[in-house]
Design an enzyme around this catalytic site. Sequence first.
Site, PDB file in Angstrom:
ATOM      1  N   ALA A   9      -4.813  18.365   2.268  1.00 31.40           N
ATOM      2  CA  ALA A   9      -4.615  19.814   2.302  1.00 31.40           C
ATOM      3  C   ALA A   9      -3.178  20.178   2.655  1.00 31.40           C
ATOM      4  O   ALA A   9      -2.557  19.532   3.497  1.00 31.40           O
ATOM      5  CB  ALA A   9      -5.569  20.467   3.298  1.00 31.40           C
ATOM      6  N   GLY A  21      -1.278  16.066   9.466  1.00 30.76           N
ATOM      7  CA  GLY A  21      -0.988  14.776   8.819  1.00 30.76           C
ATOM      8  C   GLY A  21      -0.308  14.956   7.471  1.00 30.76           C
ATOM      9  O   GLY A  21       0.632  14.231   7.129  1.00 30.76           O
ATOM     10  N   CYS A  22      -0.760  15.935   6.717  1.00 26.57           N
ATOM     11  CA  CYS A  22      -0.191  16.169   5.387  1.00 26.57           C
ATOM     12  C   CYS A  22       1.245  16.675   5.490  1.00 26.57           C
ATOM     13  O   CYS A  22       2.089  16.340   4.658  1.00 26.57           O
ATOM     14  CB  CYS A  22      -1.058  17.141   4.605  1.00 26.57           C
ATOM     15  SG  CYS A  22      -2.727  16.493   4.314  1.00 26.57           S
ATOM     16  N   THR A  23       1.531  17.457   6.525  1.00 30.78           N
ATOM     17  CA  THR A  23       2.892  17.942   6.740  1.00 30.78           C
ATOM     18  C   THR A  23       3.805  16.781   7.128  1.00 30.78           C
ATOM     19  O   THR A  23       4.924  16.670   6.613  1.00 30.78           O
ATOM     20  CB  THR A  23       2.902  19.051   7.804  1.00 30.78           C
ATOM     21  OG1 THR A  23       2.121  20.148   7.314  1.00 30.78           O
ATOM     22  CG2 THR A  23       4.318  19.524   8.096  1.00 30.78           C
ATOM     23  N   ALA A  26       4.451  14.811   3.937  1.00 30.69           N
ATOM     24  CA  ALA A  26       5.315  15.554   3.018  1.00 30.69           C
ATOM     25  C   ALA A  26       6.756  15.601   3.528  1.00 30.69           C
ATOM     26  O   ALA A  26       7.701  15.435   2.743  1.00 30.69           O
ATOM     27  CB  ALA A  26       4.775  16.971   2.819  1.00 30.69           C
TER      28      ALA A  26
END
Length: 168
Positions: free
Chosen positions: A42, A47-49, A52
């Site tokens: 998402a 974690g995704c940030t 990225a």
Amino acid sequence: MTAPLPEPGDPAPALALPDEEGTIHRLEDQRGRWTIVYFYPADDTPGCTTEACEFRDANETFRERGADVWGISPQGPASKRSFREKFGLPFVLLADTDHAAAEAWGTWVEKENYGRTYMGNARRTFLVDPDGRIVRTWPKVKPEGHAAEVLSALDEAQAAAARSGAAG
């Protein structure tokens, strides 16, 4: 139905998804370039940030090595635009709203959180060579340090390609 995870040597599954502007990006158009395809759960979650931002910080190095980074999650174009702008992400973010790409790449899986079961993207990354074949897969990704791990694998794959006289 989710396909099995593509393995090294397999042709990369077809991919044609929109970015935040609605522009369709096709993996077949990447022939002649290395592509890092990473699936994440998402936009704008911790974690995704982290993942990225590590790809962001290494993006110039990837580009210098002839590679492009593509991040894919189920959220739509508006979410991609917001995520890109908030964190200054310079690479392609693609909206897989019907999760067809995630299914084709073996990343749409059953997950569990707080006793609730649901379907979602597994955090998985694929290195695709200039001929459109999978060179390396990461079926279980930890966000911290992952971009450096992918960069190292890219260097190894490019060196091996150069030794064998292949593209790259």
